[in-house]
Design a protein around this motif. Structure first.
Motif, PDB file in Angstrom:
ATOM      1  N   ARG A  28       7.815   7.418  -5.217  1.00 33.30           N
ATOM      2  CA  ARG A  28       7.835   6.239  -4.359  1.00 33.30           C
ATOM      3  C   ARG A  28       7.605   4.948  -5.149  1.00 33.30           C
ATOM      4  O   ARG A  28       8.191   3.916  -4.860  1.00 33.30           O
ATOM      5  N   ARG A  29       6.739   5.021  -6.172  1.00 32.88           N
ATOM      6  CA  ARG A  29       6.401   3.798  -6.899  1.00 32.88           C
ATOM      7  C   ARG A  29       7.242   3.568  -8.147  1.00 32.88           C
ATOM      8  O   ARG A  29       7.404   2.426  -8.573  1.00 32.88           O
ATOM      9  N   ALA A  30       7.736   4.623  -8.749  1.00 32.62           N
ATOM     10  CA  ALA A  30       8.292   4.460 -10.105  1.00 32.62           C
ATOM     11  C   ALA A  30       9.716   4.967 -10.286  1.00 32.62           C
ATOM     12  O   ALA A  30      10.330   4.705 -11.319  1.00 32.62           O
ATOM     13  N   GLY A  88      -1.678   8.112   3.485  1.00 32.59           N
ATOM     14  CA  GLY A  88      -0.733   7.204   2.837  1.00 32.59           C
ATOM     15  C   GLY A  88       0.723   7.598   3.026  1.00 32.59           C
ATOM     16  O   GLY A  88       1.619   6.819   2.721  1.00 32.59           O
ATOM     17  N   LEU A  89       0.968   8.836   3.520  1.00 31.00           N
ATOM     18  CA  LEU A  89       2.358   9.251   3.744  1.00 31.00           C
ATOM     19  C   LEU A  89       2.971   8.417   4.871  1.00 31.00           C
ATOM     20  O   LEU A  89       2.357   8.273   5.928  1.00 31.00           O
ATOM     21  N   PRO A  90       4.167   7.916   4.668  1.00 33.79           N
ATOM     22  CA  PRO A  90       4.836   7.213   5.765  1.00 33.79           C
ATOM     23  C   PRO A  90       5.454   8.228   6.719  1.00 33.79           C
ATOM     24  O   PRO A  90       5.667   9.388   6.348  1.00 33.79           O
ATOM     25  N   LYS A 117     -18.798   4.497   2.745  1.00 38.39           N
ATOM     26  CA  LYS A 117     -18.148   5.711   2.235  1.00 38.39           C
ATOM     27  C   LYS A 117     -17.411   5.504   0.905  1.00 38.39           C
ATOM     28  O   LYS A 117     -16.921   6.461   0.307  1.00 38.39           O
ATOM     29  N   ALA A 118     -17.308   4.266   0.459  1.00 36.12           N
ATOM     30  CA  ALA A 118     -16.522   3.970  -0.752  1.00 36.12           C
ATOM     31  C   ALA A 118     -17.064   4.723  -1.968  1.00 36.12           C
ATOM     32  O   ALA A 118     -18.273   4.694  -2.228  1.00 36.12           O
ATOM     33  N   LYS A 119     -16.177   5.424  -2.686  1.00 38.95           N
ATOM     34  CA  LYS A 119     -16.602   6.184  -3.868  1.00 38.95           C
ATOM     35  C   LYS A 119     -15.649   6.045  -5.049  1.00 38.95           C
ATOM     36  O   LYS A 119     -16.019   6.213  -6.195  1.00 38.95           O
ATOM     37  N   TRP A 120     -14.381   5.841  -4.742  1.00 35.61           N
ATOM     38  CA  TRP A 120     -13.361   5.733  -5.795  1.00 35.61           C
ATOM     39  C   TRP A 120     -12.488   4.508  -5.541  1.00 35.61           C
ATOM     40  O   TRP A 120     -12.355   4.074  -4.396  1.00 35.61           O
ATOM     41  N   LEU A 121     -11.892   4.026  -6.613  1.00 37.73           N
ATOM     42  CA  LEU A 121     -10.894   2.974  -6.498  1.00 37.73           C
ATOM     43  C   LEU A 121      -9.570   3.499  -7.011  1.00 37.73           C
ATOM     44  O   LEU A 121      -9.534   4.344  -7.911  1.00 37.73           O
ATOM     45  N   LEU A 122      -8.492   2.979  -6.461  1.00 39.96           N
ATOM     46  CA  LEU A 122      -7.184   3.154  -7.073  1.00 39.96           C
ATOM     47  C   LEU A 122      -6.769   1.785  -7.599  1.00 39.96           C
ATOM     48  O   LEU A 122      -6.679   0.818  -6.841  1.00 39.96           O
ATOM     49  N   ALA A 123      -6.549   1.708  -8.910  1.00 42.23           N
ATOM     50  CA  ALA A 123      -6.046   0.467  -9.506  1.00 42.23           C
ATOM     51  C   ALA A 123      -4.553   0.643  -9.725  1.00 42.23           C
ATOM     52  O   ALA A 123      -4.108   1.698 -10.189  1.00 42.23           O
ATOM     53  N   GLU A 124      -3.789  -0.387  -9.397  1.00 39.45           N
ATOM     54  CA  GLU A 124      -2.333  -0.266  -9.403  1.00 39.45           C
ATOM     55  C   GLU A 124      -1.709  -1.472 -10.096  1.00 39.45           C
ATOM     56  O   GLU A 124      -2.084  -2.614  -9.813  1.00 39.45           O
ATOM     57  N   GLY A 125      -0.764  -1.215 -10.981  1.00 41.51           N
ATOM     58  CA  GLY A 125      -0.086  -2.283 -11.702  1.00 41.51           C
ATOM     59  C   GLY A 125       1.120  -2.800 -10.944  1.00 41.51           C
ATOM     60  O   GLY A 125       1.681  -2.117 -10.088  1.00 41.51           O
ATOM     61  N   GLY A 126       1.538  -3.997 -11.308  1.00 40.33           N
ATOM     62  CA  GLY A 126       2.708  -4.597 -10.680  1.00 40.33           C
ATOM     63  C   GLY A 126       3.980  -4.402 -11.481  1.00 40.33           C
ATOM     64  O   GLY A 126       4.990  -5.032 -11.202  1.00 40.33           O
ATOM     65  N   ASP A 127       3.950  -3.521 -12.474  1.00 37.80           N
ATOM     66  CA  ASP A 127       5.136  -3.270 -13.293  1.00 37.80           C
ATOM     67  C   ASP A 127       6.056  -2.277 -12.597  1.00 37.80           C
ATOM     68  O   ASP A 127       5.735  -1.764 -11.522  1.00 37.80           O
ATOM     69  N   ALA A 128       7.198  -2.002 -13.221  1.00 39.40           N
ATOM     70  CA  ALA A 128       8.190  -1.118 -12.605  1.00 39.40           C
ATOM     71  C   ALA A 128       7.759   0.346 -12.630  1.00 39.40           C
ATOM     72  O   ALA A 128       8.463   1.211 -12.103  1.00 39.40           O
ATOM     73  N   ASP A 159       0.852  -1.194   0.000  1.00 41.80           N
ATOM     74  CA  ASP A 159       0.000   0.000   0.000  1.00 41.80           C
ATOM     75  C   ASP A 159       0.888   1.244   0.000  1.00 41.80           C
ATOM     76  O   ASP A 159       1.225   1.779   1.055  1.00 41.80           O
ATOM     77  N   ILE A 160       1.275   1.695  -1.195  1.00 41.41           N
ATOM     78  CA  ILE A 160       2.275   2.764  -1.286  1.00 41.41           C
ATOM     79  C   ILE A 160       1.688   4.074  -1.797  1.00 41.41           C
ATOM     80  O   ILE A 160       2.411   5.043  -2.002  1.00 41.41           O
TER      81      ILE A 160
END
Lengths: 222, 440
Positions: A121-123, A54-56, B216-227, A45-46
Motif C-alpha cells: 500500500r505504501r511502497a 488500519g485495513l480499508p 494505553k500508548a506504548k509504541w509509535l509508528l514513524a513514517e517517512g514521506g519518501d516513495a 494514515d495508511i
C-alpha cells in the motif's frame, strides 16, 4: 493571552531550576501546531497492523490478483514471485531458514500478512507508490498468499473480515532481542592485554575474492 | 540460489560471477622505489599517484600561488573542498543492489579525522530515492492514541525549545557483507555505513506532549514521506527518553539525502529507525510488524529462528588508518587512528593490537567522548617495516567489550546479516600495503 502568561511563567520557573543537559523544560503545552482533521488523517494514515487495524474496506481474489501482479509487479518479481535480477524473491524457500543459503520470502520468513498489505500500500509498485486501490491490494495479497501456498484456491477472496485470520508459516519464528542474556559473555571485567595468543595465522584474505570496486573507477564528481 | 539474499538485502557474499570487477585499491598500491623523507623512510606505496613535489613550488623557488591572486569571495558562494580532495567521496558497490534508488553508498572513513562527519560525505541509504521535499509544503502529522491529533509545519517545529546533540548513526547492515569472511578489501565498504553529526532539533517528547498521549500508548509508528513510505515501530519509552525531530545537521539544514527538511533521531539505535523526511507519527499500543522490522532488520540465527527488535547498536570500532585505502607510507614514526562507538553509551576505552592480538595497548582517545557518539582514537608508533596485524577493540561504559567475528558467529551463525560489530583485522605488509583479512 492567559495561555501565554501561563507558559511564560512556566518557562521562568523552569529557567530558575538547574538546567539539565538531558531534559529541556517544556512547560506544558505551548499551543503550537494545529489539530489534524479526520480527512487529513484519512489521506495519510495508511498503516496496517497484524490484528487488521488500519485495513480499508474492500476485497479481492487470487485470480484478480494474478492479473494485477502480471501487469504491475512481474517485471521485477517474476510471474511466480521468483524474482528478476536482484529484485526480491517473494515466494518459495519454505523450510530453508536453517540452510546455508536461506531464501527469506513471504512464505518462508515473513510473520504476518498485514506486512504485505502495509508495504504494498505504501511502497509498491516501485516508482508508482500509493497508486493501487484497496481492492487491488487485497487481490495482490491474496495472490501472494497463493504463490506461497498459504491459500490453495484461485477463487479465494481476501477481505477486511477474514484478513486477520490468515496466518503465515513463520509467524512463530521470531523472538525479542535477547542479547543482554544470550551474549552476556561480551560484558567482560578483564580482558587479556599481554601474551594473549601464541600463534596467529591468516585464515582468509578479501583479495582472494576480488569483488571490491576499483577506487579509480569513481562516480563522476561535478 | 543465493539470489534471494543478494537481491533483497544486497549483503550476500559475492560469488564467482561477480569476480570480474576491477582489482582492489590496495593491489594498485604496489611497492615502488624508496624515497628519502624527513624522519624516516617513505615507501612509495602509492607511487603511481604521487609524482613528488614540483620543484618550481618548493624552496628556494616561490610557489605559483604565492605570486598570483586566488579566487574571489563571490567565486564559491557555497564552499567546496579543495580540488585536490576530489577523490574523497561517497562510493557504492554496484553488485549490492538492484538499482541506484533503493541502494547504499559509503562514507570514506579513511579520509576523515576528528569525530564529526562532513555533511556531503554522510553515507546514504534509502529505499525509494531521495525525495525533493518543499519545506513550505512540509508537515508532520501526529495521530493515533493521542488526545488531539496534530499537524506541525516546519515553522511550528522550530518554535519548540531546541537542543543540540552529537550522535552516531550506523546502519544495522554495516559490515554485513563480512559475516562469512573477509570479502571487501576496503575500509569504506566494510565500515562506511556510519556517520556522526551534531543535530539541532526538538525533543520528540515535546511534540507528543503537545498532542497528549492516551494512557494505553506504548509504541509509535514513524513514517517517512519518501516513495518507500519507510515505516518503523519505536517503543514509546525510547521516544520519550532521547529521540529528536532534527532539522539541522552540523549547523545547516539537513541534506536532502539525510531527510530534508526533518528527520527522526533515535540515538544509539539502528539507522533504519531514524526515519527521514518524516511525515507522520502514529501512537499505538503494539508494534506494527512493518516490512523493515520483520522481513528486514531481523537477525536470522542458526536454528532458523530470528531475533526481532534488535534496536541497539553494539559497541564497535575500526582502524581507519592504516586500512586498504590508506596504506602505510613511511617506516619510522606513524599515526594509527580509528573510530569507536556504542549504542549503549560512552566508549571509555579502546585497545589496539599491532601483532594480531598477542599483545594489546590502550589507544589514546582524543576529542570529546560523548554519549552515543563516535570517539576518535590514536596510537602513535614506530614501524620498522615488519608485517603487522592491526585490530581495535572498543569498551563501553556498560562494560561491553567488542567481540571477535568468530565470537559473534558462535552465537549468531552466518546468516544474521545485521549487527556485525566484530573486531576487524587489517594485514599491513612490509611495503605498507594493507589488506582485509581474518586471523586465527
Amino acid at each position: 493571552m492567559s495561555k501565554f502568561r501561563k507558559t511564560f511563567t512556566g518557562a521562568l520557573v523552569a529557567g530558575s531550576a538547574v538546567v539539565s543537559l538531558v531534559s529541556v523544560a517544556v512547560a506544558g503545552k505551548l499551543g503550537l501546531g494545529r489539530e489534524a482533521s479526520p480527512q487529513e488523517i484519512a489521506g495519510w494514515d495508511i498503516d496496517v497492523r497484524p490484528d487488521g487495524q488500519g485495513l480499508p474496506p474492500g476485497k479481492g481474489t487470487v485470480a484478480q490478483g494474478e492479473s494485477i501482479f502480471i501487469e504491475q509487479c512481474a517485471a521485477c518479481h517474476g510471474e511466480f514471485g521468483q524474482g528478476v535480477d536482484r529484485w526480491p524473491v517473494l515466494a518459495g524457500g519454505l523450510g530453508s531458514l536453517t540452510h546455508d543459503r536461506p531464501d527469506k520470502t513471504i512464505g518462508s520468513f515473513w510473520p504476518a500478512p498485514s506486512t504485505i498489505y502495509d508495504y504494498v500500500r505504501r511502497a509498491m509498485p516501485y516508482g508508482n507508490a500509493q497508486s493501487l486501490k484497496p481492492d487491488e491490494i487485497y487481490a495482490l495479497v491474496a495472490y501472494l498468499l497463493y504463490l506461497n501456498e498459504v491459500v490453495k484456491d484461485t477463487g479465494f477472496e481476501l477481505n477486511q473480515k477474514n484478513f486477520a485470520s490468515i496466518k503465515l508459516p513463520n509467524s512463530g519464528g521470531f523472538y525479542d532481542d535477547d542479547r543482554e542474556t544470550s551474549e552476556k559473555q561480551f560484558w567482560q571485567k578483564d580482558v587479556c592485554m599481554k601474551d594473549c595468543k601464541v600463534d596467529v595465522k591468516v585464515l582468509n584474505h578479501a583479495r582472494m575474492l576480488d569483488v571490491t570496486p576499483d577506487r579509480k573507477k569513481s562516480p563522476k564528481v561535478e | 540460489m543465493t539470489r534471494n539474499i543478494a537481491a533483497s538485502t544486497g549483503l550476500d557474499r559475492a560469488g564467482a560471477s561477480r569476480r570480474s570487477f576491477l582489482k582492489s585499491a590496495a593491489r594498485t598500491a604496489a611497492a615502488g622505489a624508496v624515497v628519502a623523507a624527513g624522519g624516516g623512510t617513505a615507501i612509495a606505496a602509492e607511487g603511481a599517484r604521487h609524482k613528488g613535489p614540483n620543484p618550481a613550488n618548493v624552496p628556494p623557488e616561490v610557489a605559483e600561488w604565492s605570486r598570483h591572486l586566488g579566487a574571489g569571495v563571490t567565486d564559491f558562494p557555497y564552499g567546496k573542498p579543495s580540488k585536490h580532495e576530489a577523490h574523497v567521496i561517497r562510493r557504492n558497490v554496484e553488485w549490492l543492489t538492484a538499482d541506484k534508488q533503493s541502494s547504499i553508498n559509503f562514507t570514506p572513513l579513511h579520509e576523515l579525522d576528528g569525530l564529526i562527519t562532513p555533511n556531503g560525505l554522510c553515507f546514504e541509504r534509502h529505499h525509494g530515492g531521495t525525495p525533493d521535499v518543499d519545506p513550505h509544503d512540509y508537515v508532520l502529522m501526529i495521530n493515533g492514541l493521542v488526545d488531539k491529533p496534530m499537524i506541525f509545519t516546519l515553522d511550528d517545529l522550530k518554535r519548540f525549545p531546541r537542543v543540540n546533540r552529537v550522535y552516531f548513526l550506523e546502519c544495522a547492515a554495516n559490515s554485513g557483507m563480512e559475516w562469512r569472511g573477509a570479502q571487501l578489501n576496503s575500509c569504506q565498504f566494510t565500515h562506511g555505513m556510519v556517520h556522526n553529526l551534531i543535530y539541532t532539533g526538538v525533543p520528540l517528547k515535546a511534540l507528543l506532549e503537545e498532542a497528549g498521549l492516551k494512557p494505553k500508548a506504548k509504541w509509535l509508528l514513524a513514517e517517512g514521506g519518501d516513495a518507500a513510505g519507510m515505516n518503523r515501530s519505536i517503543p514509546l519509552a525510547k521516544a520519550l527518553d532521547d529521540c529528536l525531530i532534527a532539522f539541522k545537521m552540523n549547523g545547516e539544514a539537513l541534506r536532502p539525502e539525510q531527510g530534508y527538511p526533518a528527520r527522526l533521531v533515535v540515538p544509539g539505535w539502528e539507522g533504519n529507525m531514524w526515519i527521514k523526511w518524516i511525515r507522520r507519527i502514529e501512537v499505538g499500543d503494539e508494534p506494527w510488524l512493518a516490512r523493515e522490522e520483520t522481513s528486514k532488520y531481523t537477525d536470522l540465527m542458526a536454528d532458523g529462528r530470528s531475533r526481532r527488535f534488535t534496536f541497539i547498536m553494539d559497541a564497535k570500532s575500526i582502524i581507519t588508518n592504516p586500512s586498504p585505502e590508506a596504506p602505510l607510507k613511511h617506516t619510522g614514526r606513524n599515526v594509527l587512528t580509528g573510530l569507536a562507538w556504542s549504542g549503549r553509551g560512552i566508549v571509555n576505552r579502546v585497545d589496539v593490537t599491532l601483532d594480531g592480538g598477542r599483545n594489546w595497548q590502550a589507544a589514546r582517545i582524543d576529542g570529546p567522548a560523548l554519549d552515543k557518539s563516535l570517539v576518535r582514537f590514536y596510537v602513535d608508533f614506530d614501524w620498522s617495516g615488519q608485517e603487522l596485524l592491526v585490530q581495535s577493540r572498543a569498551h563501553d561504559q556498560t562494560g561491553y567489550v567488542q567481540p571477535t567475528k568468530n565470537e559473534l558467529r558462535m552465537v549468531r551463525g552466518l546468516n544474521s546479516i545485521y549487527h556485525n560489530n566484530g573486531i576487524q583485522t587489517w594485514l599491513v605488509r612490509a611495503n605498507g600495503e594493507t589488506e582485509n583479512v581474518e586471523i586465527s
